[in-house]
Design a protein around this motif. Structure first.
Motif, PDB file in Angstrom:
ATOM      1  N   TYR A 100      19.369  11.313  -1.929  1.00  0.00           N
ATOM      2  CA  TYR A 100      19.739  12.515  -1.169  1.00  0.00           C
ATOM      3  C   TYR A 100      19.176  13.764  -1.836  1.00  0.00           C
ATOM      4  CZ  TYR A 100      22.864  16.256   0.443  1.00  0.00           C
ATOM      5  OH  TYR A 100      23.379  17.436   0.924  1.00  0.00           O
ATOM      6  N   LEU A 101      19.362  13.878  -3.169  1.00  0.00           N
ATOM      7  CA  LEU A 101      18.914  15.074  -3.887  1.00  0.00           C
ATOM      8  C   LEU A 101      17.390  15.171  -3.916  1.00  0.00           C
ATOM      9  CD1 LEU A 101      21.446  15.053  -6.854  1.00  0.00           C
ATOM     10  CD2 LEU A 101      21.356  16.693  -4.965  1.00  0.00           C
ATOM     11  N   LYS A 102      16.713  14.029  -4.057  1.00  0.00           N
ATOM     12  CA  LYS A 102      15.252  14.033  -4.053  1.00  0.00           C
ATOM     13  C   LYS A 102      14.733  14.567  -2.717  1.00  0.00           C
ATOM     14  CE  LYS A 102      11.262  11.038  -4.952  1.00  0.00           C
ATOM     15  NZ  LYS A 102      10.497  11.323  -3.715  1.00  0.00           N
ATOM     16  N   PHE A 103      15.331  14.104  -1.636  1.00  0.00           N
ATOM     17  CA  PHE A 103      14.947  14.565  -0.304  1.00  0.00           C
ATOM     18  C   PHE A 103      15.221  16.066  -0.161  1.00  0.00           C
ATOM     19  CE2 PHE A 103      15.841  15.185   4.258  1.00  0.00           C
ATOM     20  CZ  PHE A 103      14.687  14.643   4.826  1.00  0.00           C
ATOM     21  N   LEU A 104      16.362  16.497  -0.702  1.00  0.00           N
ATOM     22  CA  LEU A 104      16.772  17.896  -0.583  1.00  0.00           C
ATOM     23  C   LEU A 104      15.824  18.828  -1.329  1.00  0.00           C
ATOM     24  CD1 LEU A 104      19.246  19.371   0.741  1.00  0.00           C
ATOM     25  CD2 LEU A 104      20.271  19.399  -1.547  1.00  0.00           C
ATOM     26  N   ILE A 105      15.502  18.492  -2.587  1.00  0.00           N
ATOM     27  CA  ILE A 105      14.667  19.396  -3.390  1.00  0.00           C
ATOM     28  C   ILE A 105      13.208  19.379  -2.946  1.00  0.00           C
ATOM     29  CG2 ILE A 105      16.202  19.219  -5.382  1.00  0.00           C
ATOM     30  CD1 ILE A 105      14.177  17.373  -6.698  1.00  0.00           C
ATOM     31  N   GLU A 106      12.837  18.374  -2.169  1.00  0.00           N
ATOM     32  CA  GLU A 106      11.480  18.342  -1.621  1.00  0.00           C
ATOM     33  C   GLU A 106      11.391  19.071  -0.284  1.00  0.00           C
ATOM     34  OE1 GLU A 106      10.498  14.203  -1.547  1.00  0.00           O
ATOM     35  OE2 GLU A 106      10.012  14.129  -3.699  1.00  0.00           O
ATOM     36  N   GLY A 107      12.483  19.717   0.084  1.00  0.00           N
ATOM     37  CA  GLY A 107      12.471  20.545   1.287  1.00  0.00           C
ATOM     38  C   GLY A 107      12.857  19.835   2.561  1.00  0.00           C
ATOM     39  N   GLY A 108      13.422  18.642   2.443  1.00  0.00           N
ATOM     40  CA  GLY A 108      13.801  17.893   3.636  1.00  0.00           C
ATOM     41  C   GLY A 108      15.005  18.493   4.348  1.00  0.00           C
ATOM     42  N   ASP A 109      15.088  18.240   5.628  1.00  0.00           N
ATOM     43  CA  ASP A 109      16.197  18.717   6.458  1.00  0.00           C
ATOM     44  C   ASP A 109      17.168  17.555   6.669  1.00  0.00           C
ATOM     45  OD1 ASP A 109      17.955  19.698   8.321  1.00  0.00           O
ATOM     46  OD2 ASP A 109      16.422  20.459   9.704  1.00  0.00           O
ATOM     47  N   ILE A 110      18.326  17.626   5.985  1.00  0.00           N
ATOM     48  CA  ILE A 110      19.299  16.535   6.034  1.00  0.00           C
ATOM     49  C   ILE A 110      19.786  16.282   7.455  1.00  0.00           C
ATOM     50  CG2 ILE A 110      21.565  15.766   5.208  1.00  0.00           C
ATOM     51  CD1 ILE A 110      19.384  15.764   3.066  1.00  0.00           C
ATOM     52  N   SER A 111      19.875  17.335   8.256  1.00  0.00           N
ATOM     53  CA  SER A 111      20.394  17.184   9.618  1.00  0.00           C
ATOM     54  C   SER A 111      19.510  16.280  10.472  1.00  0.00           C
ATOM     55  CB  SER A 111      20.530  18.547  10.295  1.00  0.00           C
ATOM     56  OG  SER A 111      19.256  19.156  10.491  1.00  0.00           O
ATOM     57  N   GLU A 112      18.284  16.066  10.024  1.00  0.00           N
ATOM     58  CA  GLU A 112      17.363  15.227  10.784  1.00  0.00           C
ATOM     59  C   GLU A 112      17.246  13.815  10.221  1.00  0.00           C
ATOM     60  OE1 GLU A 112      13.681  17.325  10.785  1.00  0.00           O
ATOM     61  OE2 GLU A 112      14.419  18.983  12.034  1.00  0.00           O
ATOM     62  N   ASN A 113      18.045  13.524   9.185  1.00  0.00           N
ATOM     63  CA  ASN A 113      17.951  12.211   8.533  1.00  0.00           C
ATOM     64  C   ASN A 113      19.320  11.523   8.607  1.00  0.00           C
ATOM     65  OD1 ASN A 113      17.974  10.122   6.440  1.00  0.00           O
ATOM     66  ND2 ASN A 113      16.006  11.003   5.776  1.00  0.00           N
ATOM     67  N   GLU A 114      19.463  10.571   9.519  1.00  0.00           N
ATOM     68  CA  GLU A 114      20.749   9.925   9.737  1.00  0.00           C
ATOM     69  C   GLU A 114      21.219   9.146   8.514  1.00  0.00           C
ATOM     70  OE1 GLU A 114      22.761  10.323  12.307  1.00  0.00           O
ATOM     71  OE2 GLU A 114      21.305  11.782  13.074  1.00  0.00           O
ATOM     72  N   PHE A 115      20.304   8.500   7.813  1.00  0.00           N
ATOM     73  CA  PHE A 115      20.675   7.728   6.632  1.00  0.00           C
ATOM     74  C   PHE A 115      21.271   8.627   5.555  1.00  0.00           C
ATOM     75  CE2 PHE A 115      19.543   6.216   2.344  1.00  0.00           C
ATOM     76  CZ  PHE A 115      20.216   5.013   2.327  1.00  0.00           C
ATOM     77  N   LEU A 116      20.621   9.764   5.296  1.00  0.00           N
ATOM     78  CA  LEU A 116      21.095  10.652   4.240  1.00  0.00           C
ATOM     79  C   LEU A 116      22.333  11.433   4.660  1.00  0.00           C
ATOM     80  CD1 LEU A 116      17.749  11.891   2.671  1.00  0.00           C
ATOM     81  CD2 LEU A 116      19.326  10.140   1.841  1.00  0.00           C
ATOM     82  N   LYS A 117      22.516  11.651   5.954  1.00  0.00           N
ATOM     83  CA  LYS A 117      23.775  12.247   6.414  1.00  0.00           C
ATOM     84  C   LYS A 117      24.937  11.310   6.082  1.00  0.00           C
ATOM     85  CE  LYS A 117      22.724  13.370  10.722  1.00  0.00           C
ATOM     86  NZ  LYS A 117      22.923  13.920  12.098  1.00  0.00           N
ATOM     87  N   LYS A 118      24.707  10.016   6.268  1.00  0.00           N
ATOM     88  CA  LYS A 118      25.736   9.031   5.916  1.00  0.00           C
ATOM     89  C   LYS A 118      25.955   8.991   4.406  1.00  0.00           C
ATOM     90  CE  LYS A 118      26.961   4.143   6.373  1.00  0.00           C
ATOM     91  NZ  LYS A 118      27.224   3.980   4.932  1.00  0.00           N
ATOM     92  N   THR A 119      24.868   9.141   3.648  1.00  0.00           N
ATOM     93  CA  THR A 119      24.981   9.180   2.190  1.00  0.00           C
ATOM     94  C   THR A 119      25.889  10.310   1.743  1.00  0.00           C
ATOM     95  OG1 THR A 119      22.823   8.166   1.772  1.00  0.00           O
ATOM     96  CG2 THR A 119      23.692   9.622   0.053  1.00  0.00           C
ATOM     97  N   LEU A 120      25.716  11.476   2.351  1.00  0.00           N
ATOM     98  CA  LEU A 120      26.542  12.631   1.990  1.00  0.00           C
ATOM     99  C   LEU A 120      28.020  12.342   2.279  1.00  0.00           C
ATOM    100  CD1 LEU A 120      26.675  15.531   0.991  1.00  0.00           C
ATOM    101  CD2 LEU A 120      26.256  16.300   3.345  1.00  0.00           C
ATOM    102  N   VAL A 121      28.289  11.714   3.406  1.00  0.00           N
ATOM    103  CA  VAL A 121      29.666  11.342   3.743  1.00  0.00           C
ATOM    104  C   VAL A 121      30.217  10.355   2.714  1.00  0.00           C
ATOM    105  CG1 VAL A 121      31.117  10.151   5.428  1.00  0.00           C
ATOM    106  CG2 VAL A 121      29.397  11.797   6.200  1.00  0.00           C
ATOM    107  N   ASP A 122      29.406   9.360   2.349  1.00  0.00           N
ATOM    108  CA  ASP A 122      29.842   8.346   1.380  1.00  0.00           C
ATOM    109  C   ASP A 122      30.173   8.970   0.025  1.00  0.00           C
ATOM    110  OD1 ASP A 122      29.522   6.361   3.243  1.00  0.00           O
ATOM    111  OD2 ASP A 122      27.578   5.670   2.468  1.00  0.00           O
TER     112      ASP A 122
END
Length: 348
Positions: A100-122
């Motif tokens: 999740y953090l790697k995706f975030l610091i590389e400028g990714g948009d979490i709202s567009e990534n269903e897997f990482l949205k679930k990760t944040l919930v977990d």
């Protein structure tokens, strides 16, 4: 109490004994240490989840004579074994958080990534469950009239304990020794981030009437604004200000007295090891230049007790399990001091 008639405090510490080589059981101990092997939301370097285990190993090298409390160990200190299920859960969620953090610091948009949205919930669900577990464990110990110290893990770990203390002790203040304010609201999307511990404490535990922060030297505008907006409840002694005053001739005794004057009668110590000079904790999660020597902090602790204030609990966090073992060595000695303070004759 444990039978100490055949125990020689001057001899070698036995690995078959407990923390600091003491032959103490949990039943006999006046102070019980609860290790929390957790580091799910760390932002930089990892290793603190296994810190309690390494502190326990290093504690066998600590001599039992504390000049401030010469036979404090006779009161009985006991550390539980780290919960293996919690450690496994921490390791699993940490791997999820890293993606999740790697995706975030590389400028990714979490709202567009269903897997990482679930990760944040977990992760948020997992940290909430950790808080509930810490609350239930410490609440039970307090109801048995035990003194309690919490050993992290990252700095997110003591929230449940602080809640349990509030129910048992009523209003109190926190002395936070730290390089960071930890006043971010849901840092990186993690509600119970290590960088949000004091925000969550102040938001969820109204019995904490005062937060006195000491050694802060790495913070953001959001945190500075929070301090400005909550001057009645938060008092921050920034490391830069302390050192500038010392350069101009103000001694540490004067500053220590100012810190104590801000504290209420009951005091809880939240000791993030990165509040010390990083030469003493080089492998902690987020080391920052500056900070204190151990003896500066010990001097402050002694003055707190001399002032008639009562220490009601503590946590020690962010000690790394580095292979060099230096961090654990320092952590074990800080822990020994905190334990002795809790059983000091003046701490009534």
């Amino acid at each position: 109490m444990a039978d100490l008639s055949n125990f020689d405090p001057n001899s070698v510490s036995l690995v078959s004994n407990n923390i600091f080589g003491l032959p103490t059981t949990e039943e006999d101990a006046s102070l019980v240490l609860l290790p929390i092997p957790w580091e799910v939301t760390v932002s930089y370097c990892h290793g603190t989840a296994r810190g309690p285990e390494q502190i326990c190993k290093a504690s066998l090298q600590v001599d039992l004579l504390d000049p401030d409390v010469k036979e404090g160990w006779r009161k009985g200190f006991y550390m539980r074994d780290p919960d293996k299920h919690m450690l496994l859960r921490s390791d699993y969620l940490r791997k999820e958080a890293e993606l999740y953090l790697k995706f975030l610091i590389e400028g990714g948009d979490i709202s567009e990534n269903e897997f990482l949205k679930k990760t944040l919930v977990d992760v948020n669900k997992g940290t909430a469950l950790m808080n509930e577990w810490v609350y239930s464990q410490t609440k039970s110990l307090l109801e048995q009239d035990k003194l309690v110290g919490l050993v992290g893990g990252d700095h997110s770990t003591p929230l449940g304990y602080i809640k349990a203390l509030a129910e048992e002790k009523g209003e109190f203040g926190i002395l936070q020794i730290d390089a960071h304010c930890d006043l971010r609201n849901g840092y990186e999307g993690f509600q119970y981030s290590h960088a949000s511990i004091m925000y969550n404490v102040l938001n969820e535990v109204p019995a904490v009437t005062k937060l006195v922060q000491l050694g802060i030297r790495d913070y953001c505008e959001e945190e500075l604004q929070y301090i400005e907006d909550n001057k009645e409840r938060v008092h921050t002694f920034f490391d830069r200000d302390i050192k500038h005053r010392q350069y101009e001739g103000v001694n540490w005794a004067t500053i220590a007295n100012e810190v104590i004057d801000c504290l209420p009668q009951q005091v809880y110590i939240s000791f993030d090891i990165d509040g010390l000079d990083p030469k003493l904790c080089p492998h902690t999660g987020t080391p920052v230049p500056g900070g204190f020597e151990c003896e500066q902090i010990y001097y402050l602790f002694a003055k707190i007790l001399a002032s008639g204030r009562k220490l009601i609990g503590f946590d020690l966090s962010e000690v790394s399990s580095a292979h060099e073992e230096w961090d654990a060595n320092v952590g074990a000695r800080v822990l020994f001091k905190l334990c002795n303070l809790m059983v000091h004759p003046d701490n009534k």
